[in-house]
Design a protein around this motif. Structure first.
Motif, PDB file in Angstrom:
ATOM      1  N   ARG A 221      -5.826   0.006  -2.270  1.00  0.00           N
ATOM      2  CA  ARG A 221      -5.278   0.988  -3.204  1.00  0.00           C
ATOM      3  C   ARG A 221      -3.799   1.246  -2.935  1.00  0.00           C
ATOM      4  O   ARG A 221      -3.004   1.348  -3.866  1.00  0.00           O
ATOM      5  N   PHE A 224      -1.691  -1.840  -4.045  1.00  0.00           N
ATOM      6  CA  PHE A 224      -1.443  -1.945  -5.486  1.00  0.00           C
ATOM      7  C   PHE A 224      -0.628  -0.770  -6.026  1.00  0.00           C
ATOM      8  O   PHE A 224       0.008  -0.902  -7.073  1.00  0.00           O
ATOM      9  N   ALA A 269      -7.575  -5.098 -10.199  1.00  0.00           N
ATOM     10  CA  ALA A 269      -6.503  -4.329  -9.574  1.00  0.00           C
ATOM     11  C   ALA A 269      -5.134  -4.865  -9.979  1.00  0.00           C
ATOM     12  O   ALA A 269      -4.191  -4.094 -10.211  1.00  0.00           O
ATOM     13  N   LEU A 581     -10.325  -1.411  -2.684  1.00  0.00           N
ATOM     14  CA  LEU A 581      -9.669  -1.372  -3.984  1.00  0.00           C
ATOM     15  C   LEU A 581     -10.055  -0.178  -4.837  1.00  0.00           C
ATOM     16  O   LEU A 581      -9.443   0.059  -5.875  1.00  0.00           O
ATOM     17  N   CYS A 604     -10.423  -1.473 -13.172  1.00  0.00           N
ATOM     18  CA  CYS A 604     -10.340  -0.294 -12.317  1.00  0.00           C
ATOM     19  C   CYS A 604     -10.763   0.939 -13.107  1.00  0.00           C
ATOM     20  O   CYS A 604     -10.438   1.082 -14.294  1.00  0.00           O
TER      21      CYS A 604
END
Length: 694
Positions: A221, A224, A269, A581, A604
């Motif tokens: 997380r 990204f 992602a 993610l 997502c």
């Protein structure tokens, strides 16, 4: 001269790895076969900007530079120290550096004993560490080169969790005429992480695009989020990832997990962050070449220009297969092109020079000019023999290179991209094109893969992933999951819980047949005979319940009205939380054959209604929802609401670790109806999860 931003203000946390005032290489060597030689050689190349010290007990002088036996013998405390000594000596070297006040450490050596404790000492000492196990770092802007290999300066930054893969990317980039702005091999990431280094590139002046190689996304997380930051800064990110295996699916307890591979999650992602995943290092460099072009690719409309009808046709077919469009030229533009070529030339798109190149090499320039100055295409693909004339006929070398130089000016003049596939990709003519910012490829497939990837990356704006409020969803059996989904707005058939024949009789008095009988506590009821459908009348239901109860034992069973609406499409709708993610939502072809079809789309979570509609459109089975072979269309608004609802539920799970699945979700003209559902927690260290006891 050092970066003014670093002077007199105290070096920020990672600035020491960008532009240190002084560098020391501990473990420097005079042997060209050793790492210490390459680190010393690279560091010494930056002496015009900083002081460089070599530390070793093995030689008094290396590359004309005097050495010192230890850090404490240096005339100053270096800001950055590269440690390239045997593993057992790393700890003492680092401890000495910390006592002296060194602010940055680059750990080259791998296999360091008790590396975690060493990293903790570094952090406690107010210093930062890249590595251990790093191949090194390079920054073209500040002449910082502490790595094996050479890196021609350019606009591509490489952040790699594997030094060798990062080195391969840099080598391939060099062959493609793409230079490197910054290179960092992250090593073991015991302190400085991939996310840290990506964030640090956001204001890196010479970086125009970023190549990321990752072998895991435990901190996905944050990685990204850094990719989003780079996207906003105008620095697109290409992602190369390892781990596209089905190993995780073998132990999956839900279809949702089994149908969403690790790479599908990474792709989701990437889309959300505005990045693009590529399959190989070579593919990454090919797309990067288009991104680094003097005029980058801005759209999917391509004019194909070739000196061979066959090559032009193959290029057009390949372009369509890559999601590009090869539009028919307008009568006006086709007539303009025809006026430049022999009467036998094809001018609709693809354009065939029909031998004009052999008569006059400038015909390549003239036709490309006509195509690029029009508003009918976004780019021109020049495919075929151009680039080989000078190789096969020496008198043509000069004219061909002149034609190339004039071709290379056209993209800048017209603001549209030129991409070249040449049968002479290593020729001097190709070098003229590359040096002027026009990418050249050895095959039409690589050229169009690159063009398509660059266009796709430009079309991905990325999106912010909102943090959903905790919703208190807890794992349970079918009845509890059903109740949770009903409260959220997902429709189910009427149903009752039963434990014995008396409950069954009461339920039959209130429900309408045909009926479905389920053992509610089982995760995959069909696999173990825990569900019966198509039960008509009380006698059939009673017989089925008696047999199922005898076989499966005590527990809470469900009697449910069976959905018998016509023109229904069965889908699977689910979500899961990936540890690295974050929350994901998935929709696909459903029912008991979901894993056979493997027709799914993952994004997502949470998603908006617009994003949910886009997911549905990408399904191969999507035509079934819009009126296939005269059937009435399904209620897409109801389906979109269901996708959004599930995405919000999974994003809001308070413990952040859950799997939610509706399979099947039956969607027809009268709406969407869930007829089975599963909500699981991700097992902890003991593998324990909550569920209803049988």
């Amino acid at each position: 001269m050092r970066d003014p931003a670093h002077v007199g203000t105290g070096i920020p946390s990672l600035a020491v790895f960008r532009d240190p005032a002084s560098v020391a290489v501990v473990g420097a060597s005079a042997n060209p076969a050793k790492w210490g030689y390459w680190l010393a050689r690279g560091a010494l190349a930056g002496r015009g900007r900083r002081s460089v010290h070599l530390v070793t007990r093995g030689a008094d002088e290396i590359l004309g530079t005097a050495t010192a036996p230890s850090l404490k013998d240096l005339p100053e405390v270096p800001e950055l120290v590269a440690v390239c000594v045997p593993a057992a000596q790393v700890g003492p070297v680092v401890d000495e550096a910390l006592r002296l006040g060194v602010r940055g450490l680059l750990g080259i050596t791998a296999g360091v004993p008790d590396a975690g404790a060493l990293a903790a000492r570094i952090t406690a000492g107010g210093a930062r560490l890249i590595g251990p196990g790093s191949l090194g770092l390079f920054d073209a802007r500040t002449s910082l080169h502490i790595a094996w290999g050479d890196f021609p300066a350019g606009g591509l930054a490489v952040i790699s969790q594997s030094g060798q893969v990062g080195s391969e990317i840099a080598l391939l980039a060099r062959r493609a005429g793409v230079g490197i702005s910054r290179f960092v091999s992250v090593g073991s990431q015991l302190d400085v992480t991939t996310a840290d280094l990506l964030e640090d590139l956001a204001d890196h002046p010479s970086t125009r695009a970023v190549a990321l190689y990752a072998e895991g996304f435990e901190d996905g997380r944050r990685i990204f989020e850094a990719v989003r930051l780079l996207k906003r800064a105008g620095k697109p990110v290409l992602v190369l990832a390892a781990g596209a295996s089905e190993a995780g699916a073998r132990a999956a307890r839900s279809h949702t997990s089994a149908l969403t591979s690790s790479m599908e999650l990474v792709d989701a992602a990437c889309r959300a962050a505005g990045a693009l995943r590529v399959p190989t290092a070579a593919a990454l460099v090919d797309v990067a070449a288009c991104l680094m072009a003097r005029v980058p690719v801005r759209g999917r409309r391509v004019a194909v220009l070739s000196d061979s009808g066959g090559q032009g046709a193959l290029a057009a077919d390949t372009a369509h297969g890559r999601g590009l469009t090869v539009p028919r030229l307008s009568p006006r533009l086709a007539a303009e092109v025809a006026g430049l070529l022999p009467a036998t030339a094809a001018t609709d798109n693809p354009v065939d020079l029909a031998g004009a190149g052999e008569l006059d090499l400038m015909s390549y320039r003239d036709v490309t000019h006509a195509l690029l100055q029009s508003a009918e295409v976004d780019s021109v693909l020049l495919s075929g023999y151009f680039g080989r004339y000078g190789l096969d006929s020496a008198p043509l070398a000069g004219p061909e290179q002149q034609a190339a130089a004039e071709l290379a000016e056209l993209p800048h003049r017209h603001g549209r991209a030129l991409v070249v596939h040449s049968m002479g990709p290593d020729s001097d003519t190709a070098a003229v094109l590359r040096d002027a910012g026009v990418p050249v490829f050895p095959t039409v497939e690589t050229a169009l893969d690159a063009l398509s990837g660059a266009a796709e990356l430009r079309a991905r704006p990325g999106r912010r992933i909102p943090r959903a409020a905790g919703n208190g969803v807890l794992p349970g059996g079918y009845w509890e999951t059903r109740a949770t989904l009903v409260r959220a707005g997902i429709a189910f058939p009427e149903a009752r819980q039963i434990r014995d024949h008396r409950d069954l009789a009461a339920a039959l008095a209130e429900l309408r047949g045909p009926y479905v009988l389920k053992a509610s506590w089982l995760e995959h009821k069909t696999d173990v005979g825990g569900v019966r459908i198509g039960l008509f009348g009380a006698e059939a239901v009673t017989t089925a319940f008696t047999a199922m109860h005898r076989r499966l034992g005590e527990g809470t069973y469900i009697i449910e009205e069976q959905d018998v609406r016509p023109h229904v499409v069965e889908l699977i709708l689910g979500g899961r939380t990936d540890a690295g993610l974050g929350p994901m939502v998935m929709i696909g072809a459903g029912g008991t054959e979901a894993e056979l079809h493997r027709d799914t789309v993952t994004e997502c979570a949470p998603v908006s209604p617009r994003q949910a509609r886009a997911m549905i459109r990408r399904l191969r089975c999507a035509p079934l929802l819009t009126g296939w072979r005269g059937a009435p269309p399904a209620d897409l608004k109801a389906l979109v609401r269901a996708v959004v609802t599930v995405s919000q539920l999974i994003a809001g799970c308070q413990d952040g670790a859950a799997e939610l699945e509706i399979n099947p979700l039956r969607v027809g003209p009268e709406g969407a109806l869930a007829v089975d559902a599963l909500l699981l927690s991700t097992p902890g260290p003991s593998g324990h999860r909550a569920q209803e006891a049988p």
